[in-house]
Design a protein around this motif. Structure first.
Motif, PDB file in Angstrom:
ATOM      1  N   ALA A 383      23.006   9.392  47.547  1.00  0.00           N
ATOM      2  CA  ALA A 383      24.403   9.735  47.831  1.00  0.00           C
ATOM      3  C   ALA A 383      24.429  11.083  48.546  1.00  0.00           C
ATOM      4  CB  ALA A 383      25.210   9.797  46.540  1.00  0.00           C
ATOM      5  N   ARG A 384      25.057  11.106  49.702  1.00  0.00           N
ATOM      6  CA  ARG A 384      25.157  12.346  50.479  1.00  0.00           C
ATOM      7  C   ARG A 384      26.622  12.654  50.733  1.00  0.00           C
ATOM      8  NH1 ARG A 384      21.788  12.883  55.962  1.00  0.00           N
ATOM      9  NH2 ARG A 384      23.139  11.148  56.627  1.00  0.00           N
ATOM     10  N   LEU A 385      27.013  13.890  50.406  1.00  0.00           N
ATOM     11  CA  LEU A 385      28.383  14.350  50.611  1.00  0.00           C
ATOM     12  C   LEU A 385      28.403  15.286  51.809  1.00  0.00           C
ATOM     13  CD1 LEU A 385      31.256  14.252  49.388  1.00  0.00           C
ATOM     14  CD2 LEU A 385      30.671  16.341  48.136  1.00  0.00           C
ATOM     15  N   VAL A 386      29.284  14.988  52.765  1.00  0.00           N
ATOM     16  CA  VAL A 386      29.349  15.728  54.020  1.00  0.00           C
ATOM     17  C   VAL A 386      30.770  16.221  54.227  1.00  0.00           C
ATOM     18  CG1 VAL A 386      29.061  15.571  56.535  1.00  0.00           C
ATOM     19  CG2 VAL A 386      27.479  14.346  55.013  1.00  0.00           C
ATOM     20  N   LEU A 397      26.928  18.921  52.296  1.00  0.00           N
ATOM     21  CA  LEU A 397      27.293  19.733  51.135  1.00  0.00           C
ATOM     22  C   LEU A 397      26.353  19.510  49.957  1.00  0.00           C
ATOM     23  CD1 LEU A 397      31.189  19.392  51.004  1.00  0.00           C
ATOM     24  CD2 LEU A 397      29.858  21.326  51.881  1.00  0.00           C
ATOM     25  N   ALA A 398      26.024  18.265  49.678  1.00  0.00           N
ATOM     26  CA  ALA A 398      25.236  17.962  48.485  1.00  0.00           C
ATOM     27  C   ALA A 398      24.584  16.597  48.656  1.00  0.00           C
ATOM     28  CB  ALA A 398      26.122  17.971  47.242  1.00  0.00           C
ATOM     29  N   VAL A 399      23.430  16.438  48.012  1.00  0.00           N
ATOM     30  CA  VAL A 399      22.682  15.178  48.056  1.00  0.00           C
ATOM     31  C   VAL A 399      22.145  14.898  46.662  1.00  0.00           C
ATOM     32  CG1 VAL A 399      20.624  14.007  48.931  1.00  0.00           C
ATOM     33  CG2 VAL A 399      22.018  15.379  50.480  1.00  0.00           C
ATOM     34  N   GLY A 400      22.178  13.643  46.278  1.00  0.00           N
ATOM     35  CA  GLY A 400      21.537  13.221  45.037  1.00  0.00           C
ATOM     36  C   GLY A 400      20.858  11.884  45.255  1.00  0.00           C
ATOM     37  N   ILE A 401      19.772  11.644  44.545  1.00  0.00           N
ATOM     38  CA  ILE A 401      19.057  10.380  44.696  1.00  0.00           C
ATOM     39  C   ILE A 401      18.578   9.907  43.328  1.00  0.00           C
ATOM     40  CG2 ILE A 401      16.873  11.535  45.265  1.00  0.00           C
ATOM     41  CD1 ILE A 401      16.438   9.151  47.294  1.00  0.00           C
ATOM     42  N   LEU A 402      18.795   8.633  43.064  1.00  0.00           N
ATOM     43  CA  LEU A 402      18.497   8.037  41.770  1.00  0.00           C
ATOM     44  C   LEU A 402      17.629   6.805  41.988  1.00  0.00           C
ATOM     45  CD1 LEU A 402      19.114   7.806  38.657  1.00  0.00           C
ATOM     46  CD2 LEU A 402      21.032   6.332  39.320  1.00  0.00           C
ATOM     47  N   ARG A 403      16.538   6.690  41.242  1.00  0.00           N
ATOM     48  CA  ARG A 403      15.681   5.504  41.300  1.00  0.00           C
ATOM     49  C   ARG A 403      16.020   4.592  40.127  1.00  0.00           C
ATOM     50  NH1 ARG A 403       9.806   6.549  42.928  1.00  0.00           N
ATOM     51  NH2 ARG A 403      10.957   6.552  44.900  1.00  0.00           N
TER      52      ARG A 403
END
Length: 493
Positions: A383-386, A397-403
């Motif tokens: 998920a990338r927030l721009v 602005l922010a990035v998160g990654i989940l496996r």
């Protein structure tokens, strides 16, 4: 000022002594990046009345032995501490100081050494807390680009070649696409025996867990745009010493020398002066107990007390396209490109907010909750927030990654954490949320086979389905414009 070059337990060391008879408190900096690069810093400490001791870690630059990242630092640091305390110029007190890997050296000494070997206080700037923390996200996703760059520059060699990966990518832009990723050393033309072993390490949280038993003051310094922001904050929160201070600015890994696009004049801080003043107060026992500090509000040109957090506020989103998309590891969504292709089939789900009617101060964690499925055994969800400014520019602005292992994951509803924001968003800004299956090359591509991404030699495309009404973007928002604090006062209180 006097400069000495002793050999301490066989390791190359420089010592800068202040003028005068002494004895002096000492500052110990242990680095894999060449102690000669710290000469100006050492002289600055000496001008302020400290004996500055700078050492090449084992196996690096002028120090003999085998270079084994994250393995020998507590023992070698303790030997240096004992040597310092035996010197006629030492008053018996010393402070462990470092940035990045050198912060790991300082923290391992502070948290793993015994008795009098431990420092009197510790300064940890942009701390690399361990091999696993630097190599993987908490969910296991591999931080490919940063680790490939570091290992190409510093791994299994005595010196450093800072631009090694940059040159290799210029010669072969598809370098990181080649499989398996454990074969990267051969494609670099380098002997890197420790590269494959890095991905087998599983020691996450070792130093942070020990911070709960710390008995000395801590100053933790980081940047909103640094790789290790979350680790810096976690260390500060976990620290159980007599006092813990946090300084978090709108900076990258180089701190004040690497300001972000949201940095303002108020965010220019003289770190050297602040460090010296904090050490004097720490050694004198003059710091207020507890957790304090200052966090910059990027885009707002002010500072907030550390620990400030807004109230959770859901941001309404509308779907632009891609409720069903294909995550194809042969054509992954790139971490270094904010362009969203308009082709079909889509490679990500894209949602957007309406323009903000007024400025919004987002301070605290960012989370995305959604219901979605993948048709492959394993899937990464990035998920990338721009931020889309009214003038048409885009800024991540922010990035998160989940496996997620899809067969064992159960419900298709889950949450992706995107770290923390401390950012003023101007009126008219729209927030774009991208949900994808890859964030490459910052992170390794999930092959979708259920196999290890580092050893995989086969890739599958993954069909994804997102339920748009279920997607919830949560920011923590301050209810009213905040007042600024003086970061120096917050650190020295």
């Amino acid at each position: 000022m006097t400069v000495l070059r002793p050999t301490v337990e066989g390791l190359a060391t420089d010592v800068c002594l202040p003028g005068g008879a002494g004895p002096f408190p000492a500052v110990l900096i242990r680095t894999p990046y060449d102690r000669a690069r710290h000469l100006a810093e050492a002289r600055g400490w000496a001008r302020r009345g400290f004996a500055a001791v700078v050492q090449d870690v084992r196996g690096r630059f002028a120090s003999p032995g085998k270079w084994c990242p994250y393995q020998n630092e507590a023992a070698d640091g303790a030997a240096a501490a004992r040597w310092i305390r035996r010197q006629p110029w030492s008053d018996g007190r010393y402070v462990a100081v470092g940035a990045s890997y050198a912060a790991y050296c300082a923290l391992s000494l502070a948290l793993e050494a015994h008795g009098e070997d431990r420092p009197s206080a510790v300064i940890a700037a942009v701390p690399a807390l361990g091999a696993t923390e630097t190599a993987r996200e908490p969910s296991g996703t591999e931080k490919l680009l940063a680790r490939a760059g570091w290992w190409a520059a510093h791994g299994d060699r005595r010196d450093s070649d800072e631009r090694a990966l940059e040159r290799a990518l210029a010669a072969d832009p598809g370098l990181l696409h080649h499989l398996p990723l454990t074969g990267l050393p051969e494609r670099l033309g380098r002997n890197l025996p420790s590269w494959a072993g890095l991905w087998r390490r599983d020691d996450r949280g070792r130093l942070t867990s020990r911070a709960a038993h710390a008995g000395i003051p801590l100053l933790a310094v980081g940047g909103h745009h640094d790789h290790f922001t979350e680790d810096t904050v976690a260390l500060w929160r976990a620290w159980a010493g007599p006092s813990a201070r946090l300084l978090l600015g709108p900076w990258g890994h180089g701190l004040v020398t690497a300001p972000g696009p949201d940095a303002g004049p108020a965010h220019r801080v003289s770190l050297g002066e602040l460090y010296a003043r904090w050490v004097l107060r720490a050694l004198g026992g003059d710091l207020t107990p507890g957790h304090h500090g200052a966090v910059a509000l990027g885009g707002g040109d002010l500072w907030l007390p550390a620990g400030t957090e807004g109230a959770p506020a859901a941001q309404r989103l509308r779907l632009l396209h891609g409720s069903v998309f294909t995550a194809d590891p042969d054509r992954p969504v790139r971490s270094d490109d904010l362009t969203v292709p308009e082709g079909d089939p889509p490679d990500r789900c894209v949602l957007v907010t309406r323009p903000l009617p007024r400025p919004l101060d987002a301070v605290g964690p960012v989370r995305v909750r959604l219901r979605a499925t993948a048709d492959t055994p394993s899937a990464d969800w990035a998920a990338r927030l721009v931020a889309l400014a009214p003038e048409g520019t885009a800024e991540p602005l922010a990035v998160g990654i989940l496996r997620r292992e899809e067969r064992a994951a159960g419900s298709g509803e889950f949450t992706i954490g995107l770290g923390r924001l401390a950012r003023r968003l101007t009126a008219g800004t729209r927030l774009r949320l991208e949900i994808a299956g890859h964030h490459f090359p910052a992170h390794a591509r999930n092959p979708h086979t259920g196999g290890d991404p580092m050893t995989a030699d086969r890739l599958l495309a993954s069909r994804r389905a997102v339920d748009p009404p279920s997607v919830s973007l949560s920011l923590h928002v301050l209810p009213s414009p905040p007042s600024s604090v003086d970061p120096t006062k917050e650190i020295l209180r």
